[in-house]
Scaffold this active site. Structure first.
Site, PDB file in Angstrom:
ATOM      1  N   MET A 224       0.838  -1.202   0.000  1.00  0.00           N
ATOM      2  CA  MET A 224       0.000   0.000   0.000  1.00  0.00           C
ATOM      3  C   MET A 224       0.874   1.253   0.000  1.00  0.00           C
ATOM      4  SD  MET A 224      -3.398  -0.937   2.080  1.00  0.00           S
ATOM      5  CE  MET A 224      -2.767  -0.658   3.724  1.00  0.00           C
ATOM      6  N   GLY A 225       2.140   1.103  -0.373  1.00  0.00           N
ATOM      7  CA  GLY A 225       3.012   2.276  -0.438  1.00  0.00           C
ATOM      8  C   GLY A 225       3.500   2.704   0.934  1.00  0.00           C
TER       9      GLY A 225
ATOM     10  N   HIS B  51       9.236  -3.469   3.291  1.00  0.00           N
ATOM     11  CA  HIS B  51       8.780  -3.666   1.904  1.00  0.00           C
ATOM     12  C   HIS B  51       9.962  -3.970   0.983  1.00  0.00           C
ATOM     13  CE1 HIS B  51       5.556  -0.759   3.403  1.00  0.00           C
ATOM     14  NE2 HIS B  51       4.828  -1.768   2.982  1.00  0.00           N
TER      15      HIS B  51
ATOM     16  N   GLY C 116       4.840 -10.386   4.050  1.00  0.00           N
ATOM     17  CA  GLY C 116       5.634 -10.315   5.266  1.00  0.00           C
ATOM     18  C   GLY C 116       4.962 -11.031   6.432  1.00  0.00           C
TER      19      GLY C 116
ATOM     20  N   LYS D 292       5.124  -9.969   9.245  1.00  0.00           N
ATOM     21  CA  LYS D 292       4.600  -8.872  10.070  1.00  0.00           C
ATOM     22  C   LYS D 292       3.081  -8.982  10.155  1.00  0.00           C
ATOM     23  CE  LYS D 292       3.901  -4.582  11.536  1.00  0.00           C
ATOM     24  NZ  LYS D 292       3.149  -3.879  10.524  1.00  0.00           N
TER      25      LYS D 292
ATOM     26  N   GLN E 175      -2.446 -12.555   7.699  1.00  0.00           N
ATOM     27  CA  GLN E 175      -2.673 -12.250   6.278  1.00  0.00           C
ATOM     28  C   GLN E 175      -1.941 -13.256   5.380  1.00  0.00           C
ATOM     29  OE1 GLN E 175      -2.609  -8.178   4.416  1.00  0.00           O
ATOM     30  NE2 GLN E 175      -0.496  -8.730   4.026  1.00  0.00           N
TER      31      GLN E 175
ATOM     32  N   ARG F  60       2.561   2.666   9.440  1.00  0.00           N
ATOM     33  CA  ARG F  60       1.769   3.362  10.463  1.00  0.00           C
ATOM     34  C   ARG F  60       2.631   3.885  11.621  1.00  0.00           C
ATOM     35  NH1 ARG F  60      -2.444  -0.577   8.790  1.00  0.00           N
ATOM     36  NH2 ARG F  60      -4.236   0.628   8.065  1.00  0.00           N
TER      37      ARG F  60
HETATM   38  P1  AMP Z   1       1.398  -3.000   3.456  1.00  0.00           P
HETATM   39  O1  AMP Z   1       1.989  -1.947   2.585  1.00  0.00           O
HETATM   40  O2  AMP Z   1       1.279  -2.621   4.890  1.00  0.00           O
HETATM   41  O3  AMP Z   1       0.118  -3.567   2.877  1.00  0.00           O
HETATM   42  O4  AMP Z   1       2.425  -4.205   3.447  1.00  0.00           O
HETATM   43  C1  AMP Z   1       2.832  -4.781   2.242  1.00  0.00           C
HETATM   44  C2  AMP Z   1       3.621  -6.020   2.530  1.00  0.00           C
HETATM   45  O5  AMP Z   1       4.785  -5.679   3.287  1.00  0.00           O
HETATM   46  C3  AMP Z   1       2.862  -7.059   3.364  1.00  0.00           C
HETATM   47  O6  AMP Z   1       3.168  -8.353   2.871  1.00  0.00           O
HETATM   48  C4  AMP Z   1       3.421  -6.843   4.737  1.00  0.00           C
HETATM   49  O7  AMP Z   1       3.333  -7.977   5.567  1.00  0.00           O
HETATM   50  C5  AMP Z   1       4.860  -6.517   4.414  1.00  0.00           C
HETATM   51  N1  AMP Z   1       5.515  -5.826   5.533  1.00  0.00           N
HETATM   52  C6  AMP Z   1       5.084  -4.718   6.173  1.00  0.00           C
HETATM   53  N2  AMP Z   1       5.922  -4.403   7.185  1.00  0.00           N
HETATM   54  C7  AMP Z   1       6.887  -5.358   7.189  1.00  0.00           C
HETATM   55  C8  AMP Z   1       8.049  -5.592   8.003  1.00  0.00           C
HETATM   56  N3  AMP Z   1       8.373  -4.804   9.014  1.00  0.00           N
HETATM   57  N4  AMP Z   1       8.804  -6.669   7.713  1.00  0.00           N
HETATM   58  C9  AMP Z   1       8.489  -7.502   6.683  1.00  0.00           C
HETATM   59  N5  AMP Z   1       7.417  -7.319   5.872  1.00  0.00           N
HETATM   60  C10 AMP Z   1       6.637  -6.265   6.132  1.00  0.00           C
END
Ligand code: AMP
Length: 290
Positions: free
Chosen positions: A36-37, A43, A153, A155, A159, A193
């Protein structure tokens, strides 16, 4: 930032499909990193990791409205396309997909994917409809990019399991990789966040990974895990968190509640500072196979 070549971008689904088809015709495999950027090192680690498995990595950036609840942060979610593209220019990403909402949810759009069971508890309980939005958008993004593989991730551990379930159940020809959590130097999981946190909140935030690590160590030493979970919640509230949505020891594959660490396990927690929800989790018990 980078001084390298700008990464190629595409906004239309047709342009992405054309690119993917050309790669496939040349015998090259395609992988997708959905995001989501508001990109951070977490990421970027996904891009690096997926590049070891596929020939061409596509990164999608799309703040997906259907995975946000009515009182959540869709409108205020951090967006900085120029910065994201600069960061991706220094990675192996071959293409960035930047769809408009109409490209994903076109006229007459009526299909949603609901994964039962694994998606119902924890985040699914706290954020009704969230995983339906996630599963639906990921399915669309995988179709648009014709991805042979995608990476998520740990994280967002639940999901990752929800996506694995969907891909298996729908017979989607896509390998799903998980990637370890990337953390800040003090241990806080990197997250878009985290930008919402005030300096005071940021100082409290580090207590989440610290507490989880300590609880995990004591659980491994044989302390009863139901008592540890209760103590963990109390400790986080005492540290200054405003609310603990959950802190729970679970089976690492099914997310079913557990009483002992006799199987691969996961300690998952979400704690809130103001309106910001901080997610974290860690593995414990025997290692997962494969
Ligand atoms: P998001 O942009 O929050 O939708 O995350 C996109 C992807 O990045 C998802 O697969 C998340 O699980 C992964 N992600 C976000 N934060 C982390 C992190 N700290 N370590 C590893 N992967 C992450």
């Amino acid at each position: 930032m980078t001084t390298g070549m700008a990464v190629e971008t595409v906004r239309g689904r047709a342009g992405l499909a054309e690119k993917a088809a050309a790669w496939k015709a040349a015998g090259l495999s395609v992988g997708l990193v959905p995001t989501m950027g508001a990109l951070h090192r977490g990421h970027l680690s996904l891009v690096e990791r997926l590049a070891r498995h596929v020939d061409r990595v596509v990164v999608s950036i799309f703040v997906n409205p259907t995975q946000f609840g009515p009182n959540e942060d869709f409108a205020s979610y951090p967006r900085d396309e120029a910065r994201d593209l600069a960061l991706l220019s220094a990675t192996p990403a071959a293409l960035v997909y930047l769809p408009e909402a109409a490209e994903i949810y076109g006229a007459g759009d009526a299909t949603r994917i609901r994964v039962a069971g694994i998606a119902d508890d924890l985040e699914g309980r706290e954020r009704p409809g969230h995983f339906e939005g996630v599963a639906t958008v990921v399915c669309k993004l995988l179709n648009h990019s014709r991805a042979d593989a995608a990476i998520f991730g740990e994280k967002d551990y639940q999901q990752l399991l929800v996506i694995r379930r969907m891909v298996a159940d729908l017979g989607m020809p896509c390998d799903i990789y998980g990637a370890p959590i990337v953390r800040e130097p003090d241990g806080l999981a990197a997250s878009s966040r985290n930008a919402y946190l005030t300096t005071g909140q940021r100082a409290i935030a580090v207590r989440l990974p610290q507490t989880l690590r300590e609880l995990a160590a004591r659980a491994e030493e044989g302390e009863p895990i139901d008592r540890l979970a209760g103590e963990g919640v109390a400790r986080l509230l005492a540290a200054g968190f405003d609310r603990v949505d959950y802190l729970s020891f679970r089976d690492a594959e099914t997310l079913a509640p557990i009483a002992t660490l006799s199987q691969p396990s996961r300690l998952l927690a979400v704690a809130r500072l103001g309106r910001t929800r901080l997610l974290d989790n860690l593995a414990l018990g025997p290692a997962l196979k494969g």
